[in-house]
Design a protein around this motif. Sequence first.
Motif, PDB file in Angstrom:
ATOM      1  N   UNK A 156       0.844  -1.203   0.000  1.00 56.59           N
ATOM      2  CA  UNK A 156       0.000   0.000   0.000  1.00 56.59           C
ATOM      3  C   UNK A 156       0.874   1.246   0.000  1.00 56.59           C
ATOM      4  N   UNK A 157       1.897   1.231   0.850  1.00 57.83           N
ATOM      5  CA  UNK A 157       2.792   2.384   0.943  1.00 57.83           C
ATOM      6  C   UNK A 157       4.099   1.920   1.556  1.00 57.83           C
ATOM      7  N   UNK A 158       5.191   2.481   1.110  1.00 58.05           N
ATOM      8  CA  UNK A 158       6.491   2.184   1.707  1.00 58.05           C
ATOM      9  C   UNK A 158       7.251   3.492   1.871  1.00 58.05           C
ATOM     10  N   UNK A 159       8.040   3.573   2.907  1.00 60.57           N
ATOM     11  CA  UNK A 159       8.785   4.799   3.136  1.00 60.57           C
ATOM     12  C   UNK A 159       9.753   4.632   4.286  1.00 60.57           C
ATOM     13  N   UNK A 160      10.548   5.676   4.500  1.00 60.31           N
ATOM     14  CA  UNK A 160      11.533   5.695   5.580  1.00 60.31           C
ATOM     15  C   UNK A 160      10.996   6.533   6.726  1.00 60.31           C
ATOM     16  N   UNK A 161      11.335   6.122   7.957  1.00 61.06           N
ATOM     17  CA  UNK A 161      10.918   6.880   9.131  1.00 61.06           C
ATOM     18  C   UNK A 161      10.043   6.053  10.047  1.00 61.06           C
ATOM     19  N   UNK A 162       9.766   6.609  11.228  1.00 61.67           N
ATOM     20  CA  UNK A 162       8.950   5.917  12.213  1.00 61.67           C
ATOM     21  C   UNK A 162       7.497   5.791  11.782  1.00 61.67           C
ATOM     22  N   UNK A 163       6.761   4.933  12.503  1.00 60.79           N
ATOM     23  CA  UNK A 163       5.350   4.685  12.199  1.00 60.79           C
ATOM     24  C   UNK A 163       4.514   5.775  12.865  1.00 60.79           C
ATOM     25  N   UNK A 164       3.691   6.465  12.095  1.00 62.81           N
ATOM     26  CA  UNK A 164       2.911   7.600  12.582  1.00 62.81           C
ATOM     27  C   UNK A 164       1.420   7.261  12.571  1.00 62.81           C
ATOM     28  N   UNK A 165       0.617   8.198  13.103  1.00 63.53           N
ATOM     29  CA  UNK A 165      -0.834   7.988  13.140  1.00 63.53           C
ATOM     30  C   UNK A 165      -1.422   7.919  11.732  1.00 63.53           C
ATOM     31  N   UNK A 166      -0.883   8.701  10.812  1.00 60.36           N
ATOM     32  CA  UNK A 166      -1.402   8.651   9.434  1.00 60.36           C
ATOM     33  C   UNK A 166      -1.144   7.288   8.806  1.00 60.36           C
ATOM     34  N   UNK A 167      -0.008   6.651   9.154  1.00 61.16           N
ATOM     35  CA  UNK A 167       0.247   5.297   8.663  1.00 61.16           C
ATOM     36  C   UNK A 167      -0.800   4.320   9.189  1.00 61.16           C
ATOM     37  N   UNK A 168      -1.156   4.471  10.469  1.00 62.77           N
ATOM     38  CA  UNK A 168      -2.155   3.579  11.068  1.00 62.77           C
ATOM     39  C   UNK A 168      -3.513   3.782  10.395  1.00 62.77           C
ATOM     40  N   UNK A 169      -3.888   5.032  10.147  1.00 56.75           N
ATOM     41  CA  UNK A 169      -5.172   5.302   9.484  1.00 56.75           C
ATOM     42  C   UNK A 169      -5.199   4.719   8.081  1.00 56.75           C
ATOM     43  N   UNK A 170      -4.080   4.853   7.356  1.00 65.01           N
ATOM     44  CA  UNK A 170      -4.008   4.286   6.003  1.00 65.01           C
ATOM     45  C   UNK A 170      -4.108   2.770   6.048  1.00 65.01           C
ATOM     46  N   UNK A 171      -3.412   2.135   7.005  1.00 65.92           N
ATOM     47  CA  UNK A 171      -3.464   0.676   7.126  1.00 65.92           C
ATOM     48  C   UNK A 171      -4.867   0.217   7.513  1.00 65.92           C
ATOM     49  N   UNK A 172      -5.546   0.992   8.361  1.00 69.33           N
ATOM     50  CA  UNK A 172      -6.904   0.639   8.763  1.00 69.33           C
ATOM     51  C   UNK A 172      -7.847   0.665   7.558  1.00 69.33           C
ATOM     52  N   UNK A 173      -7.754   1.712   6.745  1.00 67.91           N
ATOM     53  CA  UNK A 173      -8.645   1.822   5.583  1.00 67.91           C
ATOM     54  C   UNK A 173      -8.366   0.740   4.549  1.00 67.91           C
ATOM     55  N   UNK A 174      -7.108   0.280   4.446  1.00 64.56           N
ATOM     56  CA  UNK A 174      -6.756  -0.750   3.456  1.00 64.56           C
ATOM     57  C   UNK A 174      -6.846  -2.155   4.021  1.00 64.56           C
ATOM     58  N   UNK A 175      -7.071  -2.278   5.338  1.00 66.64           N
ATOM     59  CA  UNK A 175      -7.114  -3.598   5.953  1.00 66.64           C
ATOM     60  C   UNK A 175      -5.773  -4.299   5.913  1.00 66.64           C
ATOM     61  N   UNK A 176      -4.693  -3.548   6.141  1.00 66.28           N
ATOM     62  CA  UNK A 176      -3.343  -4.092   5.990  1.00 66.28           C
ATOM     63  C   UNK A 176      -2.597  -4.031   7.321  1.00 66.28           C
ATOM     64  N   UNK A 177      -1.713  -5.002   7.577  1.00 67.14           N
ATOM     65  CA  UNK A 177      -0.814  -4.875   8.729  1.00 67.14           C
ATOM     66  C   UNK A 177       0.342  -3.928   8.409  1.00 67.14           C
ATOM     67  N   UNK A 178       0.963  -3.401   9.455  1.00 65.85           N
ATOM     68  CA  UNK A 178       2.116  -2.508   9.287  1.00 65.85           C
ATOM     69  C   UNK A 178       3.376  -3.294   9.621  1.00 65.85           C
ATOM     70  N   UNK A 179       4.329  -3.287   8.696  1.00 63.63           N
ATOM     71  CA  UNK A 179       5.610  -3.973   8.888  1.00 63.63           C
ATOM     72  C   UNK A 179       6.665  -2.902   9.176  1.00 63.63           C
TER      73      UNK A 179
END
Length: 711
Positions: A542-565
């Motif tokens: 869904x998305x890849x990038x450098x840096x720590x995991x933020x709230x926007x990453x969690x919201x994006x993962x929630x909408x896509x139904x994806x886990x965060x690695x």
Amino acid sequence: VRYSALTPKPAPSPAARGPRPGPGGAATPPGETNVARPSRAPGAGFTRPAKPEDDRDRRFSDAGPGKAVSRQRGEPKRREGRLTIQAVAGGDEDAAERMRSLASVRRAREREKEKRKGGATEAPRTAREVVIPDVITVQELSNRMAVRGVDIIKFLMRQGLMMKINDVIDSDTAELVADEFGMTVRRVSESDVETGFLDAADDEGATQPRAPVVAIMGHVDHGKTSLLDALRTTDVAAGEAGGITQHIGAYQVRLESGDRVTFLDTPGHAAFSAMRARGANVTDIVVLVVAADDGVMPQTIEAIQHAKSANAPIIVAVNKIDKPDANPQKVVNELLQHEIIAESLGGDTQIIELSAKNRTNLNGLIDAILVQAEVMDLRANADRSAEGVVIEAKLDKGRGPVGTVLVKRGTLKRGDIVVAGSAWGKVRALLNERGEQLTDAGPSVPVEILGLDEAPGPGEPFAVVENEARARELTEYRDRVRREKATGGINQVSLADMMSKLGSKKISELPVLIKADVQGSAEAIVGSLEKMGNDEVRARVIMSGAGGITESDVNLAKSAGAPIIGFNVRASKQARDLADREGVEIRYYAIIYDLLDDLKGVLSGMLAPIQRETFLGNAKVLQVFDISKVGKIAGCRVSEGVVRKGARVRIIRDDVVVLELGTLNTLKRFKDEVNEVPSGQECGMHFQGFQDIKEGDFIECFTVEEIKRSL
């Protein structure tokens, strides 16, 4: 004025002969005449329609008896009809009357022009230069050519293209239209904005010798990092061995002789193939580290291929010669299969035996590097704007986007405006591998730069531009190109086509969101996941990038139904709390082996299992018995193998499968229930729900085993 009978009447004028109708329609009585009345103003009350003739006297005189004029004698004539230039100038009045409208004149001219040209386009025009971009609308092309849009559309229709004024045509079609109308064409492309970003080669007279850039490559655990640690202690200005930033990946070693050598560290894992390829492309010399006990391994071969494709000379460092089972000669012989021939065998490849752990023969490796660099005569121009390549990039919490760059030529100064890929910014700080602030960095110097607006992509070329406007122009164009690639371009397929493709493939997808410590690691993980899938299952990033995991990453993962690695990163407290509330799974990894193995296991679990069928035996139906309250019973003889209770059965009639049933629940031998009947014996079978059994049918007995699949 009424005249008496004795008063002599004045002679009537020719225009007043005959009775004139009065207001009620009756003629004026004889012996009376009308006093001259003022004429009505135009539009005031009833007026007669204007006649085409202007000579009123002639009109009334020709009208016959009984007509009168409504003006006094000697009064100037009133004009009727249109006032034309010919009428004012005293021209032919009949010609003025027959004057045509402007539209009819234009139509006649068009007809005459079409007749003269035989239906072609307009007469030859003045040749003008028309600038044609990659795509252009018909309207814009019409404006640039100063030709009516309808004429361009007519020409396109004759060529078989049905276009409207706002339709887009490509540059080839636009050039064909311009040529037809006699225009001079100058084609430009949107990519012309890149022109001049990287300058041409420098003049030999302006160059100076520069330090060699050396990439350390090899298989996993063959001692690349240990060798770099050992080389760093030879740096007389380095101080302690631990004064190096972990992720910079590039170091410059200063030798006692005053020479400098820049080293690039590349990962050895298979997932980092792209990083190794970049390391080979930006370097002058490749040092191939091979363990004396392991020999040539898969990533060793891959490193050789990368070095050859980049035309970089190879120096082989045979490491771990201190081990008891070390066999350097075996390494030399294995390298012959890959066209790496040692100098001792008549080739041109230097092979150095050393031990990084015991610091054995490190000077021999440095001497080999300096000799190779002297042969290559490496030079660069330092008195110009800087150009180079991005080695690595990351998002630092305290410093923002940080890019590790290697200057290839020119001098990079603090305050320069830099463009790297789709990132740009003014250089706020330059840091070397020890974290020291620098005012400038010359050729072959690796530095970290701060001040970019985003983390650039590893391997992107960077250059200094003259102003911010030029930087924005470049980055906006590159952003647009990147978006078009991500979306598959403009007007690729319709929605119906896309849905039909998805429906026909039926691919199971695992959506994931990747966050890593540096951009190169994220790129390596994404590349490995793309290779991991097959025609049935695949991972969708869904998305890849450098840096720590933020709230926007969690919201994006929630909408896509994806886990965060998360790879070598952590989530902030707010992001963790939000993930707990929304039920988003966050997995942390520090070793890429574990990450890829876990995701491979998840994808393997999504694969449909294989149904493996095992044949047990055949039985022939000899006789069918019809028993009340039970149904039909098949009396059979087992002709092959065994018939087992609980196994699956299918009924075959004339070599055609009539029905494939479920499990065999009833199997009797005489009056006893049995679990298995071997070949040659007779038995009775009952099939629940199937009564169409006939003599001569064959009953095939088999078992089905589900086997899990893996990628």
